[in-house]
Design a protein around this motif. Structure first.
Motif, PDB file in Angstrom:
ATOM      1  N   LYS A  72       0.880  -1.179   0.000  1.00 12.91           N
ATOM      2  CA  LYS A  72       0.000   0.000   0.000  1.00 12.91           C
ATOM      3  C   LYS A  72       0.910   1.219   0.000  1.00 12.91           C
ATOM      4  O   LYS A  72       1.595   1.495   0.998  1.00 12.91           O
ATOM      5  N   ALA A  73       0.909   1.954  -1.097  1.00 12.74           N
ATOM      6  CA  ALA A  73       1.790   3.126  -1.226  1.00 12.74           C
ATOM      7  C   ALA A  73       1.546   4.122  -0.092  1.00 12.74           C
ATOM      8  O   ALA A  73       2.486   4.725   0.432  1.00 12.74           O
ATOM      9  N   SER A  74       0.287   4.264   0.307  1.00 14.11           N
ATOM     10  CA  SER A  74      -0.045   5.255   1.355  1.00 14.11           C
ATOM     11  C   SER A  74       0.581   4.853   2.693  1.00 14.11           C
ATOM     12  O   SER A  74       1.156   5.692   3.402  1.00 14.11           O
ATOM     13  N   GLY A 103       4.351   5.357   2.394  1.00 16.79           N
ATOM     14  CA  GLY A 103       4.649   6.794   2.325  1.00 16.79           C
ATOM     15  C   GLY A 103       4.536   7.444   3.698  1.00 16.79           C
ATOM     16  O   GLY A 103       5.409   8.221   4.108  1.00 16.79           O
ATOM     17  N   ASP A 104       3.460   7.104   4.428  1.00 14.82           N
ATOM     18  CA  ASP A 104       3.274   7.670   5.774  1.00 14.82           C
ATOM     19  C   ASP A 104       4.388   7.209   6.721  1.00 14.82           C
ATOM     20  O   ASP A 104       4.891   7.984   7.537  1.00 14.82           O
ATOM     21  N   GLN A 129       7.062  -0.274  -7.233  1.00 16.66           N
ATOM     22  CA  GLN A 129       6.370   0.093  -5.994  1.00 16.66           C
ATOM     23  C   GLN A 129       6.992   1.332  -5.349  1.00 16.66           C
ATOM     24  O   GLN A 129       6.292   2.188  -4.828  1.00 16.66           O
ATOM     25  N   GLU A 185       5.603   4.310  -6.940  1.00 15.67           N
ATOM     26  CA  GLU A 185       4.243   4.586  -6.428  1.00 15.67           C
ATOM     27  C   GLU A 185       4.310   5.333  -5.091  1.00 15.67           C
ATOM     28  O   GLU A 185       3.538   6.250  -4.838  1.00 15.67           O
ATOM     29  N   ILE A 186       5.254   4.894  -4.238  1.00 16.27           N
ATOM     30  CA  ILE A 186       5.419   5.558  -2.930  1.00 16.27           C
ATOM     31  C   ILE A 186       5.807   7.024  -3.151  1.00 16.27           C
ATOM     32  O   ILE A 186       5.271   7.929  -2.500  1.00 16.27           O
ATOM     33  N   LYS A 222       5.178   8.902  -5.701  1.00 13.83           N
ATOM     34  CA  LYS A 222       4.003   9.642  -6.217  1.00 13.83           C
ATOM     35  C   LYS A 222       3.062  10.010  -5.075  1.00 13.83           C
ATOM     36  O   LYS A 222       2.566  11.138  -4.983  1.00 13.83           O
ATOM     37  N   TYR A 223       2.806   9.050  -4.214  1.00 15.76           N
ATOM     38  CA  TYR A 223       1.933   9.294  -3.060  1.00 15.76           C
ATOM     39  C   TYR A 223       2.530  10.396  -2.182  1.00 15.76           C
ATOM     40  O   TYR A 223       1.824  11.294  -1.715  1.00 15.76           O
ATOM     41  N   ALA A 236       1.928  13.724  -3.700  1.00 19.66           N
ATOM     42  CA  ALA A 236       0.510  14.104  -3.679  1.00 19.66           C
ATOM     43  C   ALA A 236       0.039  14.428  -2.259  1.00 19.66           C
ATOM     44  O   ALA A 236      -0.677  15.406  -2.025  1.00 19.66           O
ATOM     45  N   GLU A 237       0.467  13.611  -1.290  1.00 22.54           N
ATOM     46  CA  GLU A 237      -0.016  13.740   0.085  1.00 22.54           C
ATOM     47  C   GLU A 237       0.692  14.859   0.852  1.00 22.54           C
ATOM     48  O   GLU A 237       0.063  15.626   1.579  1.00 22.54           O
TER      49      GLU A 237
END
Length: 316
Positions: free
Chosen positions: A13-15, A18-19, A46, A49-50, A52-53, A56-57
């Motif tokens: 899960k990228a989110s 990332g968190d 992957q 993707e992290i 990118k998140y 964005a976040e």
């Protein structure tokens, strides 16, 4: 089939990642172990993707954040993991040609081991990144027959039609013999042409025919007939035709042999082969040098740098 040590993470899960990375870098101090645990256990796709998140976040560039939190060769490993593979290799090629002198061994290791398709991607990406054709930059940094061989390779002349021609292999072996052992001096152009044009499958046959014809291996012939970076490039092609894992295992051994460690080579091979064939390279390393790659790397490195490389290599 080639066997990687890093494969896509199953419950990705990228989110979440990332968190967790943001938390590892926020406030006082940095949680290096969390960064290692996450980034060495995800595929490159992957990791993208992290990133990118993260943008964005948090509106932040993950690579820049990592650079500001980490340092030294540990930083080099982590940043190498974050670039798309072809971008990373282009950066390594550029580094090999920047400043005073040229790192010919790095050029050989990257360019002489690639298929036409991989070379095409490198050539396109290099020009996108540096606004300069790779062939042109290389011509200004190399010379002689070595330059000619690399130029042939980056112009993508290698035949990858998939057809293998036994009659032609016999003919090419005879040409190599005539250009080297059977005469005084060496006609390097003939070697360049055959080594840069033939598919790896075709060259495998050529080398077998060469042995039949001359009674010695093509490696022995290259040792007798050539020297310096051209000989190194030719040997790299021969080894990759026969066994890429063997070639990279030898490069890793050389990077750790003697006084000091060639960290750039160590990082480049472990990072760039981790999703391709690092398991095969590990097996080959142990077969050739009677010790595991993991134990060799452990004895040559330390701290977070060691932990990151060992995580990519995986268990013995």
């Amino acid at each position: 089939m080639p066997s990687p040590t890093v494969v896509p993470y199953a419950n990705f899960k990228a989110s979440e990642d990332g968190d967790a990375l943001r938390a590892a870098m926020k406030g006082f101090g940095t949680d290096e172990q969390s960064i290692i645990d996450i980034l060495t256990a995800r595929s490159n796709a992957q990791r993208q993707e992290i990133a990118k998140y993260f943008l964005a976040e948090y509106g932040r560039d993950l690579i820049e954040d990592l650079k500001s939190e980490l340092g030294g060769i540990f930083e080099d490993v982590i940043i190498a993991l974050m670039y798309p593979p072809v971008n990373y290799l282009c950066k390594e090629i550029h580094k090999a040609m920047s400043g005073v002198g040229t790192n010919e061994s790095a050029l050989v290791e990257i360019l002489c081991t690639k298929t036409n398709e991989e070379i095409k991607q490198i050539v396109k990406t290099y020009e996108d990144l540096y606004d300069r054709p790779l062939a042109e930059h290389m011509c200004s940094e190399t010379s002689g027959h070595f330059r000619r061989l690399l130029t042939l390779i980056v112009t993508g002349v290698r035949d990858e039609s998939g057809t293998i021609d036994p009659a032609m292999a016999k003919e090419q072996a005879a040409k190599l013999y005539a250009a080297g052992e059977s005469k005084l001096g060496t006609d390097e152009e003939v070697f360049n042409r055959i080594m840069a044009h033939g598919s790896f499958e075709q060259l495998r046959l050529v080398f077998e025919e060469y042995k039949q014809l001359s009674g010695q291996s093509i490696e022995q012939a290259i040792k007798h007939e050539m020297s310096g970076e051209l000989a190194e490039a030719m040997q790299a092609i021969v080894e990759c035709v026969q066994s890429p894992a063997d070639f990279f295992a030898t490069c890793l051994y050389r990077a750790m042999k003697g006084m000091g460690t060639d960290d750039s080579t160590l990082i480049r091979i472990i990072v760039s082969r981790s999703e391709i064939d690092l398991n095969d390279i590990k097996r080959e390393f142990e077969r050739q040098y009677d010790r595991t790659l993991l134990s060799a790397v452990k004895s040559e490195t330390s701290g977070d740098y060691k932990r990151a490389l060992c995580a990519l290599i995986g268990g013995a």
